[in-house]
Design an enzyme around this catalytic site. Structure first.
Site, short mmCIF file in Angstrom:
data_model
loop_
_atom_site.label_atom_id
_atom_site.label_comp_id
_atom_site.label_asym_id
_atom_site.label_seq_id
_atom_site.Cartn_x
_atom_site.Cartn_y
_atom_site.Cartn_z
N THR A 45 0.82 -1.20 0.00
CA THR A 45 0.00 0.00 0.00
C THR A 45 0.86 1.26 0.00
OG1 THR A 45 -1.70 -1.17 1.24
CG2 THR A 45 -1.81 1.24 1.25
N TYR A 109 -13.09 -3.72 -2.26
CA TYR A 109 -14.29 -3.27 -2.98
C TYR A 109 -15.36 -4.36 -3.08
CZ TYR A 109 -17.25 -0.79 -6.32
OH TYR A 109 -18.30 -0.17 -6.92
N TYR A 135 -2.49 -10.06 4.25
CA TYR A 135 -2.50 -8.68 4.74
C TYR A 135 -3.93 -8.33 5.11
CZ TYR A 135 -1.54 -3.59 4.60
OH TYR A 135 -1.41 -2.25 4.89
N ARG A 140 -8.88 -0.33 4.59
CA ARG A 140 -8.67 -0.06 3.16
C ARG A 140 -9.46 -0.99 2.26
NH1 ARG A 140 -4.62 3.37 1.29
NH2 ARG A 140 -3.25 4.21 2.90
N LYS A 163 0.08 -10.09 8.13
CA LYS A 163 0.35 -8.72 8.54
C LYS A 163 -0.97 -8.18 9.06
CE LYS A 163 1.49 -4.09 6.81
NZ LYS A 163 1.76 -3.25 5.61
N ILE A 205 5.80 -4.92 9.77
CA ILE A 205 5.98 -4.43 8.40
C ILE A 205 5.63 -2.95 8.47
CG2 ILE A 205 5.21 -4.58 6.00
CD1 ILE A 205 4.78 -7.56 6.44
#
Length: 300
Positions: A45, A109, A135, A140, A163, A205
């Site tokens: 990202t 989405y 992740y 997000r 993560k 991370i």
């Protein structure tokens, strides 16, 4: 998978004309290595990966591999909200010599169910021979990987780590009960690295390690070595910077600070725009207090 410590989620430097700034990327990677980070994560990202073309995505990964020259592991990002495309991207970088693991986020989405996420990640894992780091960043993607789902996924071959960037410490605590001891849990949020390590995590991370690679590596190693006095001291010193990296959407603040430090040009790709003037002024004050800038710095 023998991966632990502080990995940097690298920014992607751009030139003023918007093209990749390859010399700046090489210099940034070299600085990270010289500063002692434990591994590198290109095309996450923080690297503005959604705005990179396919060729640019591969170019960033290849430059990182070449510059690192085997000194640290490379965890390359490969995410898509189309499972078919995510598989193809993962297969492409899995075949890349020098890629040690693949970071892949929940489909964004689409808002898949827990079973949908399970099948998505399982399909990717079965298509490649490199370990996957999942992740979880629901802020997000709009999709949270629940601990029970992660427990199921931890049983799938090649799925080796997560993560965790949900920001929910209670959920992260549940993760450790849901997965086996050899499943690796990385913090995805600099500010909660210490509690995640205390729960059993193996590192971070990091966004902040773009700006303070040596300090974040030392903080993480101290926590992993149970040197909590040193870890807490570094946490207190840099907490404001860790938080400031998210006063506007990541990677706006971290790229702004790197530009103030003279490491990169402050260039973003739409839909990201430069920070608001008042927010940028706050960020500069915090970066100066953290010792990253001279007090006379004149960032515009």
């Amino acid at each position: 998978m023998n991966l632990r410590g502080c990995g940097t989620a690298l920014v992607t430097p751009f030139k003023r004309d918007g093209s990749l700034d390859e010399p700046a990327l090489r210099a940034l990677v070299a600085w990270q290595l010289d500063s002692g980070v434990d591994f590198l994560v290109p095309c996450g990202t923080t690297g503005e990966t959604p705005t990179l073309s396919h060729d640019e995505w591969l170019r960033v990964i290849d430059i990182t591999i070449a510059t690192a020259a085997g000194r640290v592991p490379i965890v390359a990002g490969a995410t898509s909200n189309s499972t078919r495309e995510a598989i193809e991207k993962a297969k492409t970088i899995s075949a890349r010599k020098g890629v040690d693991a693949i970071l892949t986020a929940s489909p964004y989405y689409n808002k898949p169910t827990q079973e949908g996420q399970y099948q998505h990640f399982k399909a990717i894992a079965e298509a490649v021979d490199k370990p996957l780091i999942l992740y979880n960043v629901p802020g997000r993607t709009g999709a949270n990987i629940e601990p029970a789902t992660l427990g199921r996924l931890s049983q799938v071959k090649n799925i080796a780590a997560v993560k965790e960037a949900s920001g929910n410490i209670s959920q992260i605590a549940e993760v450790f009960d849901a997965v086996p001891e050899n499943f690796l849990v990385f913090s995805g949020d600099d500010a909660i690295t210490l509690p995640v390590v205390a729960l059993g995590g193996v590192g971070i991370i990091s966004v902040a390690s773009n700006e303070i690679p040596r300090e974040m590596a030392e903080l993480t190693r101290a926590a992993l070595a149970n040197d909590w006095t040193k870890a807490r001291r570094l946490q207190r010193k840099y907490l404001a910077l860790m938080q400031a990296n998210f006063i506007e959407s990541n990677p706006l603040p971290v790229k702004a600070v790197l530009a103030m430090m003279g490491k990169i040009e402050e260039v973003y790709r739409l839909p990201l725009l430069p920070m608001k003037k008042e927010t940028r002024a706050r960020l500069e004050t915090i970066a100066t207090a953290a010792g990253l800038l001279r007090s006379t710095s004149a960032a515009s």
